[in-house]
Design an enzyme around this catalytic site. Structure first.
Site, PDB file in Angstrom:
ATOM      1  N   PRO A  28       0.798  -1.226   0.000  1.00  0.00           N
ATOM      2  CA  PRO A  28       0.000   0.000   0.000  1.00  0.00           C
ATOM      3  C   PRO A  28       0.839   1.288   0.000  1.00  0.00           C
ATOM      4  O   PRO A  28       1.874   1.361   0.659  1.00  0.00           O
ATOM      5  CB  PRO A  28      -0.824  -0.093   1.286  1.00  0.00           C
ATOM      6  CG  PRO A  28      -0.152  -1.120   2.115  1.00  0.00           C
ATOM      7  CD  PRO A  28       0.505  -2.072   1.165  1.00  0.00           C
ATOM      8  N   ASN A  29       0.327   2.232  -0.747  1.00  0.00           N
ATOM      9  CA  ASN A  29       0.866   3.595  -0.830  1.00  0.00           C
ATOM     10  C   ASN A  29       2.158   3.712  -1.635  1.00  0.00           C
ATOM     11  O   ASN A  29       2.634   4.823  -1.866  1.00  0.00           O
ATOM     12  CB  ASN A  29       1.059   4.217   0.579  1.00  0.00           C
ATOM     13  CG  ASN A  29      -0.244   4.278   1.340  1.00  0.00           C
ATOM     14  OD1 ASN A  29      -1.215   4.839   0.827  1.00  0.00           O
ATOM     15  ND2 ASN A  29      -0.300   3.698   2.520  1.00  0.00           N
TER      16      ASN A  29
ATOM     17  N   ARG B 214       4.544  11.140  -2.205  1.00  0.00           N
ATOM     18  CA  ARG B 214       4.452  10.709  -0.813  1.00  0.00           C
ATOM     19  C   ARG B 214       5.771  10.972  -0.065  1.00  0.00           C
ATOM     20  O   ARG B 214       6.804  10.424  -0.448  1.00  0.00           O
ATOM     21  CB  ARG B 214       4.180   9.208  -0.870  1.00  0.00           C
ATOM     22  CG  ARG B 214       4.315   8.495   0.394  1.00  0.00           C
ATOM     23  CD  ARG B 214       4.212   7.004   0.183  1.00  0.00           C
ATOM     24  NE  ARG B 214       4.099   6.440   1.493  1.00  0.00           N
ATOM     25  CZ  ARG B 214       4.412   5.211   1.822  1.00  0.00           C
ATOM     26  NH1 ARG B 214       4.821   4.372   0.898  1.00  0.00           N
ATOM     27  NH2 ARG B 214       4.304   4.811   3.048  1.00  0.00           N
TER      28      ARG B 214
ATOM     29  N   TYR C 285      11.071   9.020   0.851  1.00  0.00           N
ATOM     30  CA  TYR C 285      11.010   8.056  -0.257  1.00  0.00           C
ATOM     31  C   TYR C 285      11.550   8.597  -1.581  1.00  0.00           C
ATOM     32  O   TYR C 285      11.607   7.851  -2.564  1.00  0.00           O
ATOM     33  CB  TYR C 285       9.561   7.565  -0.435  1.00  0.00           C
ATOM     34  CG  TYR C 285       9.023   6.873   0.801  1.00  0.00           C
ATOM     35  CD1 TYR C 285       9.551   5.656   1.221  1.00  0.00           C
ATOM     36  CD2 TYR C 285       8.002   7.446   1.565  1.00  0.00           C
ATOM     37  CE1 TYR C 285       9.080   5.019   2.354  1.00  0.00           C
ATOM     38  CE2 TYR C 285       7.517   6.816   2.701  1.00  0.00           C
ATOM     39  CZ  TYR C 285       8.061   5.604   3.098  1.00  0.00           C
ATOM     40  OH  TYR C 285       7.601   4.978   4.229  1.00  0.00           O
TER      41      TYR C 285
ATOM     42  N   ASN D  97       7.936  -5.886  -1.133  1.00  0.00           N
ATOM     43  CA  ASN D  97       7.952  -4.732  -0.241  1.00  0.00           C
ATOM     44  C   ASN D  97       6.507  -4.592   0.242  1.00  0.00           C
ATOM     45  O   ASN D  97       5.673  -3.996  -0.449  1.00  0.00           O
ATOM     46  CB  ASN D  97       8.399  -3.465  -0.975  1.00  0.00           C
ATOM     47  CG  ASN D  97       8.429  -2.265  -0.042  1.00  0.00           C
ATOM     48  OD1 ASN D  97       7.897  -2.327   1.075  1.00  0.00           O
ATOM     49  ND2 ASN D  97       9.029  -1.174  -0.488  1.00  0.00           N
TER      50      ASN D  97
ATOM     51  N   ALA E 128       3.342  -0.861   4.594  1.00  0.00           N
ATOM     52  CA  ALA E 128       2.869  -0.839   5.986  1.00  0.00           C
ATOM     53  C   ALA E 128       2.438  -2.216   6.484  1.00  0.00           C
ATOM     54  O   ALA E 128       2.484  -2.490   7.688  1.00  0.00           O
ATOM     55  CB  ALA E 128       1.717   0.150   6.127  1.00  0.00           C
TER      56      ALA E 128
ATOM     57  N   HIS F 291       4.514  -4.492   8.963  1.00  0.00           N
ATOM     58  CA  HIS F 291       4.518  -4.382  10.420  1.00  0.00           C
ATOM     59  C   HIS F 291       3.236  -4.889  11.068  1.00  0.00           C
ATOM     60  O   HIS F 291       3.089  -4.817  12.279  1.00  0.00           O
ATOM     61  CB  HIS F 291       4.749  -2.912  10.805  1.00  0.00           C
ATOM     62  CG  HIS F 291       5.751  -2.222   9.940  1.00  0.00           C
ATOM     63  ND1 HIS F 291       7.076  -2.603   9.903  1.00  0.00           N
ATOM     64  CD2 HIS F 291       5.633  -1.214   9.029  1.00  0.00           C
ATOM     65  CE1 HIS F 291       7.713  -1.840   9.015  1.00  0.00           C
ATOM     66  NE2 HIS F 291       6.856  -1.001   8.477  1.00  0.00           N
TER      67      HIS F 291
ATOM     68  N   ASP G 291       2.053 -15.729   6.726  1.00  0.00           N
ATOM     69  CA  ASP G 291       1.565 -17.108   6.565  1.00  0.00           C
ATOM     70  C   ASP G 291       1.520 -17.520   5.094  1.00  0.00           C
ATOM     71  O   ASP G 291       1.816 -18.676   4.764  1.00  0.00           O
ATOM     72  CB  ASP G 291       0.165 -17.260   7.185  1.00  0.00           C
ATOM     73  CG  ASP G 291       0.210 -17.335   8.704  1.00  0.00           C
ATOM     74  OD1 ASP G 291       1.316 -17.471   9.275  1.00  0.00           O
ATOM     75  OD2 ASP G 291      -0.858 -17.250   9.336  1.00  0.00           O
TER      76      ASP G 291
ATOM     77  N   GLU H 266      12.801  -9.571   1.177  1.00  0.00           N
ATOM     78  CA  GLU H 266      12.064  -8.374   1.590  1.00  0.00           C
ATOM     79  C   GLU H 266      12.881  -7.135   1.214  1.00  0.00           C
ATOM     80  O   GLU H 266      14.100  -7.110   1.441  1.00  0.00           O
ATOM     81  CB  GLU H 266      11.905  -8.461   3.110  1.00  0.00           C
ATOM     82  CG  GLU H 266      11.288  -7.273   3.775  1.00  0.00           C
ATOM     83  CD  GLU H 266      11.355  -7.378   5.307  1.00  0.00           C
ATOM     84  OE1 GLU H 266      12.248  -8.083   5.852  1.00  0.00           O
ATOM     85  OE2 GLU H 266      10.526  -6.737   5.951  1.00  0.00           O
TER      86      GLU H 266
ATOM     87  N   HIS I  83      12.815  -2.743   1.411  1.00  0.00           N
ATOM     88  CA  HIS I  83      12.216  -1.465   1.826  1.00  0.00           C
ATOM     89  C   HIS I  83      13.073  -0.339   1.285  1.00  0.00           C
ATOM     90  O   HIS I  83      14.313  -0.415   1.372  1.00  0.00           O
ATOM     91  CB  HIS I  83      12.141  -1.355   3.352  1.00  0.00           C
ATOM     92  CG  HIS I  83      11.279  -2.417   3.942  1.00  0.00           C
ATOM     93  ND1 HIS I  83       9.909  -2.360   3.887  1.00  0.00           N
ATOM     94  CD2 HIS I  83      11.592  -3.586   4.550  1.00  0.00           C
ATOM     95  CE1 HIS I  83       9.412  -3.449   4.442  1.00  0.00           C
ATOM     96  NE2 HIS I  83      10.416  -4.208   4.859  1.00  0.00           N
TER      97      HIS I  83
ATOM     98  N   SER J 250      13.207   2.684   2.505  1.00  0.00           N
ATOM     99  CA  SER J 250      13.808   3.374   3.658  1.00  0.00           C
ATOM    100  C   SER J 250      14.394   2.339   4.619  1.00  0.00           C
ATOM    101  O   SER J 250      14.082   1.146   4.525  1.00  0.00           O
ATOM    102  CB  SER J 250      12.734   4.205   4.379  1.00  0.00           C
ATOM    103  OG  SER J 250      11.736   3.340   4.930  1.00  0.00           O
TER     104      SER J 250
ATOM    105  N   ARG K  63      13.760   4.051  11.907  1.00  0.00           N
ATOM    106  CA  ARG K  63      12.588   4.923  11.934  1.00  0.00           C
ATOM    107  C   ARG K  63      11.788   4.685  13.230  1.00  0.00           C
ATOM    108  O   ARG K  63      12.373   4.315  14.237  1.00  0.00           O
ATOM    109  CB  ARG K  63      11.771   4.701  10.660  1.00  0.00           C
ATOM    110  CG  ARG K  63      12.566   5.093   9.400  1.00  0.00           C
ATOM    111  CD  ARG K  63      11.767   4.907   8.134  1.00  0.00           C
ATOM    112  NE  ARG K  63      10.573   5.754   8.131  1.00  0.00           N
ATOM    113  CZ  ARG K  63       9.574   5.626   7.248  1.00  0.00           C
ATOM    114  NH1 ARG K  63       9.653   4.694   6.302  1.00  0.00           N
ATOM    115  NH2 ARG K  63       8.525   6.424   7.311  1.00  0.00           N
TER     116      ARG K  63
ATOM    117  N   ARG L 215       7.947   0.402  13.222  1.00  0.00           N
ATOM    118  CA  ARG L 215       8.438  -0.121  11.935  1.00  0.00           C
ATOM    119  C   ARG L 215       9.562  -1.142  12.126  1.00  0.00           C
ATOM    120  O   ARG L 215      10.086  -1.695  11.176  1.00  0.00           O
ATOM    121  CB  ARG L 215       8.938   1.018  11.045  1.00  0.00           C
ATOM    122  CG  ARG L 215       7.839   1.926  10.569  1.00  0.00           C
ATOM    123  CD  ARG L 215       8.341   2.947   9.567  1.00  0.00           C
ATOM    124  NE  ARG L 215       7.492   4.110   9.598  1.00  0.00           N
ATOM    125  CZ  ARG L 215       6.360   4.249   8.896  1.00  0.00           C
ATOM    126  NH1 ARG L 215       5.968   3.303   8.076  1.00  0.00           N
ATOM    127  NH2 ARG L 215       5.630   5.339   9.007  1.00  0.00           N
TER     128      ARG L 215
HETATM  129  C1  DQA Z   1       8.375   0.954   3.350  1.00  0.00           C
HETATM  130  C2  DQA Z   1       8.559   1.160   4.855  1.00  0.00           C
HETATM  131  C3  DQA Z   1       7.243   0.930   5.585  1.00  0.00           C
HETATM  132  O1  DQA Z   1       7.427   1.125   6.981  1.00  0.00           O
HETATM  133  C4  DQA Z   1       6.196   1.922   5.102  1.00  0.00           C
HETATM  134  O2  DQA Z   1       4.965   1.662   5.728  1.00  0.00           O
HETATM  135  C5  DQA Z   1       6.070   1.933   3.626  1.00  0.00           C
HETATM  136  C6  DQA Z   1       7.272   1.830   2.790  1.00  0.00           C
HETATM  137  C7  DQA Z   1       9.663   1.283   2.565  1.00  0.00           C
HETATM  138  O3  DQA Z   1       9.750   0.875   1.409  1.00  0.00           O
HETATM  139  O4  DQA Z   1      10.544   1.971   3.089  1.00  0.00           O
HETATM  140  O5  DQA Z   1       4.981   2.126   3.094  1.00  0.00           O
HETATM  141  O6  DQA Z   1       8.076  -0.402   3.111  1.00  0.00           O
END
Ligand code: DQA
Length: 144
Positions: free
Chosen positions: A9-10, A17, A22, A73, A76, A79, A86, A97, A99, A101, A106, A110
């Site tokens: 998401p996002n 954003r 980011y 990735n 959110a 977390h 699962d 995985e 990310h 950031s 942070r 997170r």
């Molecule tokens: C993220 C880090 C997450 O904590 C955050 O909720 C994101 C982006 C990252 O790519 O740094 O949406 O996954």
């Protein structure tokens, strides 16, 4: 080697954003980056982004038997989502995985990654380059 890239998401809001965290590049830029990296490494890529936890779970389940590995990735959902953890365990495909950031530097909330518990490696804080590190890692791990 066929890899499934899942972005949570996002991440579709990249560029707009929180650019101080980011960066200014957009989600389209991220997709183009991943496609270039995969072309360079001879990897076949499918790239999906969803704001919905269940859609990510469905995509992970459907990856079994089709993909050699998953780069995720979960944003959110990293977390919060035991469902994604699962699903990764259920298919037991090699997963990495990523990310953008550095989640370890942070907010405290997170610092826990459920998805990461089912992943063979985590690359966080490298921006887009984290996705390339994931591709290289999986190539080496899968011997392809
Ligand atoms: C993220 C880090 C997450 O904590 C955050 O909720 C994101 C982006 C990252 O790519 O740094 O949406 O996954």
């Amino acid at each position: 080697m066929k890899l499934l890239f899942l972005n949570g998401p996002n991440l579709n809001m990249l560029g707009r954003r929180e650019p101080e965290i980011y960066g200014h590049q957009t989600y389209a830029d991220l997709e183009a980056f991943i496609r270039n990296v995969c072309a360079e490494h001879g990897v076949e890529a499918t790239i999906l982004q969803s704001n919905h936890e269940g859609a990510l779970v469905d995509a992970i389940q459907q990856a079994w038997g089709i993909y050699d590995g998953i780069v995720i990735n979960p944003a959110a959902y990293t977390h919060t989502s035991i469902a994604i953890l699962d699903a990764l365990k259920a298919v037991s495909l090699p997963a990495v995985e990523v990310h953008l950031s550095d989640i370890s530097k942070r907010e405290d909330f997170r610092k826990v990654s459920y998805a990461g518990m089912a992943c063979q490696a985590t690359f966080a804080g490298f921006g887009f380059a984290g996705y390339e590190k994931a591709v290289v890692f999986l190539k080496e791990r899968l011997g392809k």
